[in-house]
Design a protein around this motif. Sequence first.
Motif, PDB file in Angstrom:
ATOM      1  N   SER A  10      34.387  -6.657 -31.247  1.00  0.00           N
ATOM      2  CA  SER A  10      34.247  -6.370 -29.830  1.00  0.00           C
ATOM      3  C   SER A  10      35.109  -7.240 -28.937  1.00  0.00           C
ATOM      4  CB  SER A  10      32.789  -6.535 -29.396  1.00  0.00           C
ATOM      5  OG  SER A  10      31.999  -5.591 -30.054  1.00  0.00           O
ATOM      6  N   LEU A  66      46.296  -8.573 -27.766  1.00  0.00           N
ATOM      7  CA  LEU A  66      45.525  -7.328 -27.798  1.00  0.00           C
ATOM      8  C   LEU A  66      46.126  -6.272 -26.889  1.00  0.00           C
ATOM      9  CD1 LEU A  66      41.961  -8.879 -27.566  1.00  0.00           C
ATOM     10  CD2 LEU A  66      43.339  -8.466 -29.593  1.00  0.00           C
ATOM     11  N   ILE A  69      40.680  -2.117 -26.636  1.00  0.00           N
ATOM     12  CA  ILE A  69      39.515  -2.017 -27.516  1.00  0.00           C
ATOM     13  C   ILE A  69      38.782  -0.759 -27.085  1.00  0.00           C
ATOM     14  CG2 ILE A  69      37.314  -3.060 -28.202  1.00  0.00           C
ATOM     15  CD1 ILE A  69      38.536  -5.784 -27.394  1.00  0.00           C
ATOM     16  N   VAL A 141      40.246  -0.991 -33.310  1.00  0.00           N
ATOM     17  CA  VAL A 141      41.030  -2.152 -32.920  1.00  0.00           C
ATOM     18  C   VAL A 141      42.330  -2.188 -33.708  1.00  0.00           C
ATOM     19  CG1 VAL A 141      39.012  -3.551 -32.319  1.00  0.00           C
ATOM     20  CG2 VAL A 141      39.894  -3.587 -34.628  1.00  0.00           C
TER      21      VAL A 141
END
Length: 164
Positions: A10, A66, A69, A141
């Motif tokens: 997460s 990142l 998500i 992800v």
Amino acid sequence: MRKILVIWFSFLLPGTLLADNFVSAFMDKCAEPERPLSNVNIGKAMLEKMAANTYDEELKNAFKELNSIRIISSDNVDDSKYYYQKATELIKESFYDYDEAVSLTEMGSKISVWMKRLGEEKQDLILIMLEGDGKLSIITVSGKIDFDSISKLAGSLRNGQQFP
């Protein structure tokens, strides 16, 4: 163990185009109006803000890697079981280039993690989890994954620490 995996996925892992395709495919092929689902997408801009709002350099660097998500969830016991089965079927039928990296059954919970390597530093991951209380979570992800940062964040959250 399952809470650590959920926290791991997460907060630290991104969902890019390939992993996002799983969420899109799942929503297109499996979602039914009479079985409502929650769908959350955390984009690059929000992940950059998360990176900017932490003082921990290791986590800051992890967040910067990142892209997004994506999370699908259901709290209805019957719907969750139905969707868990549908997600498992979809990944085996249409995402055959992913390998099952982890499979866990613990106290009524089922967790499976599927992975596809995109190079030496990049990976796509799909987590499908059905908790013992009937909650479903599907998390996609991908990106450069720093497992040291993941362990640090998971351990801190487990101990009740918060990051600014």
